[in-house]
Design a protein around this motif. Structure first.
Motif, PDB file in Angstrom:
ATOM      1  N   LEU A   1       4.557   8.910  -4.027  1.00 61.98           N
ATOM      2  CA  LEU A   1       4.659   7.969  -2.910  1.00 61.98           C
ATOM      3  C   LEU A   1       4.973   8.692  -1.610  1.00 61.98           C
ATOM      4  CD1 LEU A   1       4.739   4.927  -2.059  1.00 61.98           C
ATOM      5  CD2 LEU A   1       7.221   5.062  -2.394  1.00 61.98           C
ATOM      6  N   PHE A   2       5.920   9.607  -1.670  1.00 58.88           N
ATOM      7  CA  PHE A   2       6.309  10.345  -0.460  1.00 58.88           C
ATOM      8  C   PHE A   2       5.251  11.379  -0.071  1.00 58.88           C
ATOM      9  CE2 PHE A   2      10.374   8.778  -2.116  1.00 58.88           C
ATOM     10  CZ  PHE A   2      10.879   8.184  -0.976  1.00 58.88           C
ATOM     11  N   LEU A   3       4.523  11.885  -1.059  1.00 55.27           N
ATOM     12  CA  LEU A   3       3.489  12.870  -0.760  1.00 55.27           C
ATOM     13  C   LEU A   3       2.240  12.237  -0.147  1.00 55.27           C
ATOM     14  CD1 LEU A   3       3.676  15.139  -3.953  1.00 55.27           C
ATOM     15  CD2 LEU A   3       4.587  15.628  -1.677  1.00 55.27           C
ATOM     16  N   THR A   4       1.971  10.977  -0.484  1.00 61.14           N
ATOM     17  CA  THR A   4       0.748  10.316  -0.013  1.00 61.14           C
ATOM     18  C   THR A   4       1.005   9.289   1.089  1.00 61.14           C
ATOM     19  OG1 THR A   4       0.925   8.616  -1.748  1.00 61.14           O
ATOM     20  CG2 THR A   4      -0.345  10.614  -2.266  1.00 61.14           C
ATOM     21  N   MET A   5       2.252   9.116   1.485  1.00 59.58           N
ATOM     22  CA  MET A   5       2.589   8.095   2.475  1.00 59.58           C
ATOM     23  C   MET A   5       1.938   8.401   3.822  1.00 59.58           C
ATOM     24  SD  MET A   5       6.389   6.782   3.611  1.00 59.58           S
ATOM     25  CE  MET A   5       6.779   6.402   1.885  1.00 59.58           C
ATOM     26  N   PRO A   6       1.294   7.405   4.448  1.00 60.69           N
ATOM     27  CA  PRO A   6       0.675   7.643   5.758  1.00 60.69           C
ATOM     28  C   PRO A   6       1.720   7.913   6.832  1.00 60.69           C
ATOM     29  CG  PRO A   6       0.598   5.318   5.195  1.00 60.69           C
ATOM     30  CD  PRO A   6       1.073   6.024   3.971  1.00 60.69           C
ATOM     31  N   ALA A   7       1.307   8.586   7.900  1.00 57.22           N
ATOM     32  CA  ALA A   7       2.238   8.932   8.981  1.00 57.22           C
ATOM     33  C   ALA A   7       2.780   7.696   9.672  1.00 57.22           C
ATOM     34  CB  ALA A   7       1.537   9.846   9.990  1.00 57.22           C
ATOM     35  N   SER A   8       1.994   6.631   9.721  1.00 59.63           N
ATOM     36  CA  SER A   8       2.415   5.407  10.399  1.00 59.63           C
ATOM     37  C   SER A   8       1.832   4.183   9.693  1.00 59.63           C
ATOM     38  CB  SER A   8       1.965   5.420  11.860  1.00 59.63           C
ATOM     39  OG  SER A   8       2.227   4.182  12.490  1.00 59.63           O
ATOM     40  N   PHE A   9       2.601   3.091   9.688  1.00 59.36           N
ATOM     41  CA  PHE A   9       2.137   1.832   9.128  1.00 59.36           C
ATOM     42  C   PHE A   9       1.801   0.814  10.213  1.00 59.36           C
ATOM     43  CE2 PHE A   9       4.836   3.612   5.752  1.00 59.36           C
ATOM     44  CZ  PHE A   9       3.973   3.524   4.657  1.00 59.36           C
ATOM     45  N   ALA A  10       1.830   1.243  11.448  1.00 54.79           N
ATOM     46  CA  ALA A  10       1.673   0.326  12.577  1.00 54.79           C
ATOM     47  C   ALA A  10       0.319  -0.375  12.592  1.00 54.79           C
ATOM     48  CB  ALA A  10       1.884   1.075  13.891  1.00 54.79           C
ATOM     49  N   SER A  11      -0.729   0.311  12.152  1.00 53.06           N
ATOM     50  CA  SER A  11      -2.082  -0.249  12.242  1.00 53.06           C
ATOM     51  C   SER A  11      -2.479  -1.105  11.038  1.00 53.06           C
ATOM     52  CB  SER A  11      -3.100   0.882  12.402  1.00 53.06           C
ATOM     53  OG  SER A  11      -3.071   1.733  11.263  1.00 53.06           O
ATOM     54  N   ILE A  12      -1.607  -1.229  10.053  1.00 57.55           N
ATOM     55  CA  ILE A  12      -1.937  -1.967   8.830  1.00 57.55           C
ATOM     56  C   ILE A  12      -1.685  -3.453   9.043  1.00 57.55           C
ATOM     57  CG2 ILE A  12      -1.399  -2.244   6.387  1.00 57.55           C
ATOM     58  CD1 ILE A  12      -0.560   0.716   6.392  1.00 57.55           C
ATOM     59  N   ASP A  13      -2.692  -4.273   8.801  1.00 60.48           N
ATOM     60  CA  ASP A  13      -2.574  -5.706   9.073  1.00 60.48           C
ATOM     61  C   ASP A  13      -1.894  -6.455   7.929  1.00 60.48           C
ATOM     62  OD1 ASP A  13      -4.480  -5.799   7.083  1.00 60.48           O
ATOM     63  OD2 ASP A  13      -6.123  -6.382   8.416  1.00 60.48           O
ATOM     64  N   ALA A  14      -1.592  -7.722   8.179  1.00 58.26           N
ATOM     65  CA  ALA A  14      -0.860  -8.540   7.208  1.00 58.26           C
ATOM     66  C   ALA A  14      -1.652  -8.738   5.923  1.00 58.26           C
ATOM     67  CB  ALA A  14      -0.516  -9.892   7.831  1.00 58.26           C
ATOM     68  N   ALA A  15      -2.996  -8.859   6.043  1.00 59.44           N
ATOM     69  CA  ALA A  15      -3.824  -9.077   4.857  1.00 59.44           C
ATOM     70  C   ALA A  15      -3.700  -7.918   3.867  1.00 59.44           C
ATOM     71  CB  ALA A  15      -5.282  -9.262   5.269  1.00 59.44           C
ATOM     72  N   SER A  16      -3.619  -6.696   4.383  1.00 66.94           N
ATOM     73  CA  SER A  16      -3.474  -5.531   3.501  1.00 66.94           C
ATOM     74  C   SER A  16      -2.123  -5.544   2.796  1.00 66.94           C
ATOM     75  CB  SER A  16      -3.639  -4.237   4.312  1.00 66.94           C
ATOM     76  OG  SER A  16      -4.950  -4.116   4.812  1.00 66.94           O
ATOM     77  N   TRP A  17      -1.081  -5.924   3.535  1.00 65.49           N
ATOM     78  CA  TRP A  17       0.254  -5.990   2.936  1.00 65.49           C
ATOM     79  C   TRP A  17       0.320  -7.074   1.852  1.00 65.49           C
ATOM     80  CZ3 TRP A  17       3.471  -2.184   3.165  1.00 65.49           C
ATOM     81  CH2 TRP A  17       3.544  -1.375   4.304  1.00 65.49           C
ATOM     82  N   TRP A  18      -0.230  -8.247   2.132  1.00 66.59           N
ATOM     83  CA  TRP A  18      -0.232  -9.330   1.143  1.00 66.59           C
ATOM     84  C   TRP A  18      -1.058  -8.948  -0.087  1.00 66.59           C
ATOM     85  CZ3 TRP A  18       3.213 -12.885   0.834  1.00 66.59           C
ATOM     86  CH2 TRP A  18       3.806 -13.419   1.975  1.00 66.59           C
ATOM     87  N   SER A  19      -2.144  -8.235   0.130  1.00 61.92           N
ATOM     88  CA  SER A  19      -2.974  -7.790  -0.994  1.00 61.92           C
ATOM     89  C   SER A  19      -2.242  -6.770  -1.849  1.00 61.92           C
ATOM     90  CB  SER A  19      -4.287  -7.200  -0.470  1.00 61.92           C
ATOM     91  OG  SER A  19      -5.030  -8.170   0.227  1.00 61.92           O
ATOM     92  N   LEU A  20      -1.509  -5.875  -1.194  1.00 62.66           N
ATOM     93  CA  LEU A  20      -0.680  -4.915  -1.935  1.00 62.66           C
ATOM     94  C   LEU A  20       0.362  -5.655  -2.777  1.00 62.66           C
ATOM     95  CD1 LEU A  20       0.465  -2.152  -2.687  1.00 62.66           C
ATOM     96  CD2 LEU A  20       1.668  -2.127  -0.485  1.00 62.66           C
ATOM     97  N   ALA A  21       0.971  -6.675  -2.196  1.00 61.87           N
ATOM     98  CA  ALA A  21       1.964  -7.464  -2.933  1.00 61.87           C
ATOM     99  C   ALA A  21       1.330  -8.138  -4.152  1.00 61.87           C
ATOM    100  CB  ALA A  21       2.586  -8.511  -2.016  1.00 61.87           C
ATOM    101  N   TYR A  22       0.092  -8.636  -3.979  1.00 64.28           N
ATOM    102  CA  TYR A  22      -0.574  -9.308  -5.103  1.00 64.28           C
ATOM    103  C   TYR A  22      -0.825  -8.340  -6.255  1.00 64.28           C
ATOM    104  CZ  TYR A  22      -3.819 -12.089  -7.833  1.00 64.28           C
ATOM    105  OH  TYR A  22      -4.405 -12.770  -8.868  1.00 64.28           O
ATOM    106  N   VAL A  23      -1.398  -7.171  -5.943  1.00 60.26           N
ATOM    107  CA  VAL A  23      -1.726  -6.240  -7.028  1.00 60.26           C
ATOM    108  C   VAL A  23      -0.468  -5.637  -7.654  1.00 60.26           C
ATOM    109  CG1 VAL A  23      -4.023  -5.713  -6.145  1.00 60.26           C
ATOM    110  CG2 VAL A  23      -2.081  -4.314  -5.402  1.00 60.26           C
ATOM    111  N   ALA A  24       0.628  -5.579  -6.890  1.00 64.15           N
ATOM    112  CA  ALA A  24       1.870  -5.038  -7.438  1.00 64.15           C
ATOM    113  C   ALA A  24       2.587  -6.048  -8.320  1.00 64.15           C
ATOM    114  CB  ALA A  24       2.795  -4.597  -6.300  1.00 64.15           C
ATOM    115  N   ILE A  25       2.619  -7.311  -7.889  1.00 65.45           N
ATOM    116  CA  ILE A  25       3.386  -8.329  -8.621  1.00 65.45           C
ATOM    117  C   ILE A  25       2.536  -9.016  -9.685  1.00 65.45           C
ATOM    118  CG2 ILE A  25       4.670 -10.489  -8.422  1.00 65.45           C
ATOM    119  CD1 ILE A  25       5.375  -9.612  -5.526  1.00 65.45           C
ATOM    120  N   PHE A  26       1.393  -9.538  -9.260  1.00 65.02           N
ATOM    121  CA  PHE A  26       0.588 -10.338 -10.186  1.00 65.02           C
ATOM    122  C   PHE A  26      -0.302  -9.472 -11.081  1.00 65.02           C
ATOM    123  CE2 PHE A  26       1.821 -13.365  -6.949  1.00 65.02           C
ATOM    124  CZ  PHE A  26       2.158 -14.478  -7.721  1.00 65.02           C
ATOM    125  N   SER A  27      -1.053  -8.547 -10.470  1.00 66.38           N
ATOM    126  CA  SER A  27      -1.963  -7.720 -11.273  1.00 66.38           C
ATOM    127  C   SER A  27      -1.216  -6.765 -12.189  1.00 66.38           C
ATOM    128  CB  SER A  27      -2.899  -6.922 -10.355  1.00 66.38           C
ATOM    129  OG  SER A  27      -3.663  -7.781  -9.549  1.00 66.38           O
TER     130      SER A  27
END
Length: 293
Positions: free
Chosen positions: A195-221
């Motif tokens: 996680l720390f090795l692949t973490m992007p330099a900034s999360f500022a450009s990531i939109d809400a849809a990407s975050w919600w999708s990450l939550a779905y695949v982490a919790i539900f999938s």
């Protein structure tokens, strides 16, 4: 309600949850690198799984269970999410979900190899026919995805089928939710480092849809779907209930059309009806062959 019927109900609900995985992964990749996405979902799911195990005071797995848990972890926690995320760089979500139609056959084969199941020849006929219909639908639509994406999806199907069958076999001893929770925890130390090795330099450009999708695949999938799916496989049989995933491509296509505005043609309706018939046929002849002696 008997165990077999319960197994099919749990399996169907798990299949519905999994149907959203590839469209959600595709949506999340608008903001995340596929490797970081795989690692992040595993870390989030692993942290939740660790909390569940601690709160319920589960005993540590024995030595015999550890090797099986590692197979489940490599197949479903790491292998399938990573390979599908990489494949979605080359092909659409609607195209990728077609390959999921091959997953029941893969699961049934590993159910025989790893779970010791013996199924009737007619069952294999319906299973193979359903898989052939899925492939035929893909060929009708041109299969114009990049070769790399198709090969990655095929590899994902193999490792996922192994993980499903191994997890279902182990869940008969440990319980379905314990299996997936321990599998997630087994991968957590390595995933934390990555996680720390692949973490992007900034999360500022990531939109809400990407975050919600990450939550779905982490919790539900990664958790909810497996709790339902392994319960279904354990109750109804690996090869039998696994046939429900013949329906997953079509639910996935519908979600891809609605969420991602990807094209789905009318032939899907006819193929869906034929695949449903194969699922019921497989269910009808899914009773294991009695062992001799």
């Amino acid at each position: 309600m008997n165990r077999t019927t319960q197994g099919w109900i749990f399996g169907f609900l798990g299949m519905l949850v999994f149907s959203g995985s590839l469209p959600a992964t595709r949506l999340a990749m608008a903001g995340f690198d596929p490797i970081f996405l795989t690692v992040a979902r595993a870390v989030l799911a692993g942290a939740m799984a660790a909390a569940i195990l601690l709160l319920t005071r589960q005993a540590w797995p024995g030595r015999r269970e550890i090797s099986s848990l590692l197979i489940v972890s490599l197949g479903t926690v790491v292998g399938f999410p990573l390979l599908t995320a990489l494949a979605l760089q080359y092909i659409t979500a609607a195209h990728s979900v077609i390959f999921i139609g091959l997953l029941p056959l893969s699961t049934a084969i590993f159910g025989v190899l790893r779970g010791g199941e013996r199924l009737r020849p007619v069952f294999w006929l319906f299973s193979g026919l359903g898989s052939a219909l899925i492939c035929g639908y893909a060929l009708r639509n041109g299969v114009n995805g990049a070769l790399a994406g198709d090969l990655l999806m095929l590899c994902a199907i193999v490792v996922c089928g192994l993980g499903y069958a191994e997890g279902a076999t182990l869940s008969r001893k440990m319980g379905g939710w314990q299996v997936i929770c321990w599998a997630l925890v087994a991968a957590l130390p390595v995933m934390l480092v990555l996680l720390f090795l692949t973490m992007p330099a900034s999360f500022a450009s990531i939109d809400a849809a990407s975050w919600w999708s990450l939550a779905y695949v982490a919790i539900f999938s990664s958790i909810v779907g497996f709790l339902l799916w392994y319960r279904g496989l354990a109750l109804g049989g690996i090869g039998a209930v696994g046939q429900l995933q013949l329906l997953q491509p079509f639910f996935g296509m519908m979600l891809a059309a609605v969420i991602l505005s990807e094209n789905v043609d009318q032939a899907m309706v006819l193929v869906t009806m034929a695949v449903i018939a194969c699922v019921f046929g497989a269910k009808r002849f899914a009773r294991p062959v009695a062992r001799q002696g």
